[in-house]
Design a protein around this motif. Structure first.
Motif, PDB file in Angstrom:
ATOM      1  N   TRP A  82       5.435   2.545  15.951  1.00  0.00           N
ATOM      2  CA  TRP A  82       6.081   3.661  15.161  1.00  0.00           C
ATOM      3  C   TRP A  82       7.462   3.159  14.819  1.00  0.00           C
ATOM      4  O   TRP A  82       7.740   3.389  13.700  1.00  0.00           O
ATOM      5  CB  TRP A  82       6.303   4.742  16.242  1.00  0.00           C
ATOM      6  N   ARG A  83       8.334   2.599  15.590  1.00  0.00           N
ATOM      7  CA  ARG A  83       9.525   2.016  15.319  1.00  0.00           C
ATOM      8  C   ARG A  83       9.580   1.089  13.946  1.00  0.00           C
ATOM      9  O   ARG A  83      10.068   1.146  12.931  1.00  0.00           O
ATOM     10  CB  ARG A  83      10.389   1.113  16.447  1.00  0.00           C
ATOM     11  N   ILE A  84       8.656  -0.112  13.999  1.00  0.00           N
ATOM     12  CA  ILE A  84       8.161  -0.728  13.115  1.00  0.00           C
ATOM     13  C   ILE A  84       8.087  -0.125  11.582  1.00  0.00           C
ATOM     14  O   ILE A  84       8.587  -0.448  10.453  1.00  0.00           O
ATOM     15  CB  ILE A  84       7.189  -1.897  13.466  1.00  0.00           C
ATOM     16  N   GLY A  85       7.084   0.977  11.748  1.00  0.00           N
ATOM     17  CA  GLY A  85       6.617   1.459  10.571  1.00  0.00           C
ATOM     18  C   GLY A  85       7.748   2.289   9.726  1.00  0.00           C
ATOM     19  O   GLY A  85       7.989   2.182   8.809  1.00  0.00           O
ATOM     20  N   ARG A  86       8.600   2.909  10.815  1.00  0.00           N
ATOM     21  CA  ARG A  86       9.699   3.638  10.328  1.00  0.00           C
ATOM     22  C   ARG A  86      10.793   2.710   9.521  1.00  0.00           C
ATOM     23  O   ARG A  86      11.269   3.155   8.610  1.00  0.00           O
ATOM     24  CB  ARG A  86      10.250   4.707  11.237  1.00  0.00           C
ATOM     25  N   ALA A  87      11.139   1.630  10.119  1.00  0.00           N
ATOM     26  CA  ALA A  87      11.966   0.917   9.703  1.00  0.00           C
ATOM     27  C   ALA A  87      11.456   0.389   8.557  1.00  0.00           C
ATOM     28  O   ALA A  87      12.370   0.055   7.570  1.00  0.00           O
ATOM     29  CB  ALA A  87      12.254  -0.355  10.853  1.00  0.00           C
ATOM     30  N   LEU A  88      10.399  -0.003   8.395  1.00  0.00           N
ATOM     31  CA  LEU A  88       9.808  -0.562   7.097  1.00  0.00           C
ATOM     32  C   LEU A  88       9.852   0.427   6.041  1.00  0.00           C
ATOM     33  O   LEU A  88       9.950  -0.152   4.792  1.00  0.00           O
ATOM     34  CB  LEU A  88       8.428  -1.313   7.260  1.00  0.00           C
ATOM     35  N   LYS A  89       9.530   1.609   6.270  1.00  0.00           N
ATOM     36  CA  LYS A  89       9.600   2.857   5.158  1.00  0.00           C
ATOM     37  C   LYS A  89      10.972   2.918   4.956  1.00  0.00           C
ATOM     38  O   LYS A  89      11.164   3.173   3.711  1.00  0.00           O
ATOM     39  CB  LYS A  89       8.817   3.906   5.697  1.00  0.00           C
ATOM     40  N   ARG A  90      11.754   3.045   5.794  1.00  0.00           N
ATOM     41  CA  ARG A  90      13.378   3.035   5.462  1.00  0.00           C
ATOM     42  C   ARG A  90      13.777   1.925   4.517  1.00  0.00           C
ATOM     43  O   ARG A  90      14.537   2.151   3.604  1.00  0.00           O
ATOM     44  CB  ARG A  90      14.483   3.149   6.695  1.00  0.00           C
ATOM     45  N   SER A  91      13.359   0.776   4.886  1.00  0.00           N
ATOM     46  CA  SER A  91      13.862  -0.470   4.017  1.00  0.00           C
ATOM     47  C   SER A  91      13.044  -0.521   2.572  1.00  0.00           C
ATOM     48  O   SER A  91      13.637  -1.123   1.902  1.00  0.00           O
ATOM     49  CB  SER A  91      13.343  -1.753   4.534  1.00  0.00           C
ATOM     50  N   PHE A  92      12.005  -0.046   2.565  1.00  0.00           N
ATOM     51  CA  PHE A  92      11.092  -0.052   1.187  1.00  0.00           C
ATOM     52  C   PHE A  92      10.576   1.149   0.972  1.00  0.00           C
ATOM     53  O   PHE A  92       9.475   1.432   1.129  1.00  0.00           O
ATOM     54  CB  PHE A  92      10.006  -1.162   1.419  1.00  0.00           C
ATOM     55  N   PRO A  93      11.336   2.070   0.178  1.00  0.00           N
ATOM     56  CA  PRO A  93      10.856   3.524   0.129  1.00  0.00           C
ATOM     57  C   PRO A  93       9.836   3.392  -0.958  1.00  0.00           C
ATOM     58  O   PRO A  93       9.084   4.581  -1.046  1.00  0.00           O
ATOM     59  CB  PRO A  93      12.128   3.842  -1.010  1.00  0.00           C
ATOM     60  N   ALA A  94       9.306   2.507  -1.717  1.00  0.00           N
ATOM     61  CA  ALA A  94       8.095   2.466  -2.341  1.00  0.00           C
ATOM     62  C   ALA A  94       6.790   2.358  -1.738  1.00  0.00           C
ATOM     63  O   ALA A  94       5.607   2.984  -2.193  1.00  0.00           O
ATOM     64  CB  ALA A  94       8.047   1.035  -3.313  1.00  0.00           C
ATOM     65  N   ILE A  95       6.788   2.081  -0.224  1.00  0.00           N
ATOM     66  CA  ILE A  95       5.669   1.988   0.458  1.00  0.00           C
ATOM     67  C   ILE A  95       5.332   3.535   0.650  1.00  0.00           C
ATOM     68  O   ILE A  95       5.854   4.404   1.105  1.00  0.00           O
ATOM     69  CB  ILE A  95       5.928   1.561   1.852  1.00  0.00           C
TER      70      ILE A  95
END
Length: 122
Positions: A82-95
């Motif tokens: 969950w943390r990895i997913g949230r961090a990736l979405k924060r870093s890359f809003p296009a996802i």
């Protein structure tokens, strides 16, 4: 075609880390090997038409995000994913969609088990 969209998926597979995730004191103290797979789907239209990495999901930066999250101890793999997913979405809003699979390699279960995995989709 002006309104045509290109949906692309980037996969980072079998990233391997040593981390201290687990419920038991020994796991937290000694640590274990983990592998992580991520599948990131995003609107790549601007990146593709402009041949521009700044409009893309930079997979080197995505790896760095995963590595940073793996360094933070968690009791359960669901929390790590969950943390990895949230961090990736924060870093890359296009996802617009992503899947994270976190596997503990050779978990201490009292018998031979290759790995135990949790897959989360955000």
């Amino acid at each position: 075609m002006e309104n045509e969209r290109l949906w692309a998926t980037i996969q980072l597979e079998n990233m391997e880390f040593y981390a201290r995730h687990g419920c038991y004191d020994l796991e937290k103290k000694v640590g274990n090997r983990f592998s992580v797979d991520v599948r990131l789907t995003y609107d790549a239209s601007a990146a593709a038409t402009g041949d521009d990495i700044t409009a893309s999901v930079n997979y080197l930066e995505a790896y760095r995000v995963v590595r940073a999250e793996m360094e933070i101890p968690s009791d359960i793999l669901e929390n790590v994913a969950w943390r990895i997913g949230r961090a990736l979405k924060r870093s890359f809003p296009a996802i617009c969609r992503l899947t994270v699979k976190v596997s503990k390699i050779a978990p201490p279960l009292g018998g031979k088990v290759e790995k135990v995995s949790v897959t989360a989709t955000l």
